[in-house]
Design an enzyme around this catalytic site. Structure first.
Site, mmCIF file in Angstrom:
data_model
loop_
_atom_site.group_PDB
_atom_site.id
_atom_site.type_symbol
_atom_site.label_atom_id
_atom_site.label_comp_id
_atom_site.label_asym_id
_atom_site.label_seq_id
_atom_site.Cartn_x
_atom_site.Cartn_y
_atom_site.Cartn_z
ATOM 1 N N PRO A 261 5.278 -26.308 29.890
ATOM 2 C CG PRO A 261 6.192 -27.822 31.387
ATOM 3 C CD PRO A 261 5.818 -26.380 31.257
ATOM 4 C CE LYS A 262 -1.838 -28.441 24.070
ATOM 5 N NZ LYS A 262 -2.622 -29.542 24.683
ATOM 6 C CD1 TRP A 263 1.018 -28.541 32.406
ATOM 7 C CD2 TRP A 263 1.543 -30.586 33.126
ATOM 8 N NE1 TRP A 263 2.154 -28.424 33.160
ATOM 9 C CE2 TRP A 263 2.501 -29.670 33.615
ATOM 10 C CE3 TRP A 263 1.673 -31.946 33.458
ATOM 11 C CZ2 TRP A 263 3.566 -30.066 34.415
ATOM 12 C CZ3 TRP A 263 2.733 -32.336 34.258
ATOM 13 C CH2 TRP A 263 3.660 -31.413 34.725
ATOM 14 N N GLY B 137 3.596 -31.366 24.402
ATOM 15 C CA GLY B 137 4.139 -30.211 23.711
ATOM 16 C C GLY B 137 4.491 -29.088 24.662
#
Length: 334
Positions: free
Chosen positions: A10-12, A158
């Site tokens: 996951p894009k944090w 994203g």
């Protein structure tokens, strides 16, 4: 999604942070090498309890509000007053999401493949618990696609794809960021001048009407060539107006309306000037954006085209796509 041979995460949406621990000594550095240790005292204590005694870990500092990430609350954590820092560490405590292990004991791991570093990270954080988290990772593109659709509802923006055989290369684009992208029709209500002078447009200031009919500043669009910046000054000259009577006039700020003056900038920006050239809100522009944070675009939007077929009054928040809610707890425990 990229072909096989990648790990997906996951894009944090937080502050990129590299944590250095050597016994009781802990330092937290930002992506641009700004020291952040003093702003997150609760994170220092968590690192001492949950990270290996000697290590360097790459990750993201986030603030959680309910079941979503809250970037605005995270920004408020960067405060010069020590008393305020202590208060916010209790009121809006931070979390650290680890996604790479760069060193362990006396061993430099940056030259190792990502798959090995990930395995070492999993072992190092096997017993970690909130507020320290190990980010989810999968080699399944189908699962990554599901994450891309679902996790946005928890405030993530994203998915990141990393080559499993890739070494750690700071500053290099060794990973692929797959972000959401949408379009919106916005009212052009002003612009900021470029740092090189008033003969160039720096960024276009965008507005959307809320339910009460107020024109709120939703963000800015930039990334023009220097030639186009000069052309825009002449092109927009007929729309230049006085600030008095403008939807973002000083009295609107005092009434709490979200205007460019009180919506732009942060404590990272220092003494940067955020004044703007007001324009009559008569022109509509279509822009590309990734996602909304509160009432604003999280990142600078990209100009797409003018929309002479749209009336400014039709540019409302109702046109924006709202992600389906997703429990952040499920992301963190994934």
């Amino acid at each position: 999604m990229p072909p096989e041979g990648h790990g997906y995460e996951p894009k944090w949406d937080g502050f990129r942070a590299i944590v250095f621990r050597d016994g009781d000594e802990v330092e937290i550095g930002s992506r641009n090498e700004r020291p952040m240790t003093r702003y997150f005292p609760e994170m220092v204590e968590a690192v001492k309890k949950q990270l290996p005694p000697r290590c360097v870990v790459d990750g993201e500092i986030v603030v959680i509000n309910g079941d979503r990430l809250d970037f605005e609350a995270l920004q408020q954590r960067i405060h010069p007053a020590e008393s305020r820092v202590k208060l916010l560490s209790v009121e809006t405590p931070a979390h650290f999401v680890a996604f790479d292990l760069l060193a362990l004991d006396d061993e430099d791991l940056t030259g190792r493949p990502f798959s090995e570093r990930r395995a070492a990270l999993e072992r190092a954080l096997a017993s970690a618990k909130s507020p320290v988290h190990l980010t989810s990772m999968s080699t399944d593109p189908a699962l990554a696609g599901a994450w891309f659709d679902q996790f946005e509802g928890a405030g993530l923006d994203g998915v990141v794809a990393k080559p499993l055989d890739g070494t750690y290369r700071p500053g290099a684009r060794a990973m692929l960021k797959i972000k959401h992208e949408r379009t919106a029709d916005c009212v052009l209500a002003g612009y900021r001048v470029h740092k090189d002078g008033a003969h160039l447009v720096g960024s276009l200031l965008l507005g959307l009407y809320d339910e009460s009919g107020e024109l709120l500043n939703v963000g800015a669009a930039s990334a023009f060539t220097m030639t186009r910046r000069a052309e825009l000054v002449a092109e927009l000259a007929p729309l230049v107006t006085e600030l008095e009577g403008h939807p973002w006039a000083p009295e609107k700020q005092e009434a709490g309306t979200r205007t460019p003056r009180n919506a732009e900038g942060s404590r990272w920006s220092g003494k940067k000037n955020y004044d703007f050239v007001p324009l009559r809100p008569e022109r509509v522009v279509e822009v590309k954006y990734d996602h909304l944070e509160g009432q604003r675009f999280r990142h600078t939007a990209q100009f797409k085209r003018w929309r002479p077929d749209r009336e400014p009054g039709s540019c409302t928040y109702e046109q924006l796509e709202t992600p389906v809610k997703y429990d952040l707890g499920d992301v963190l425990s994934g």
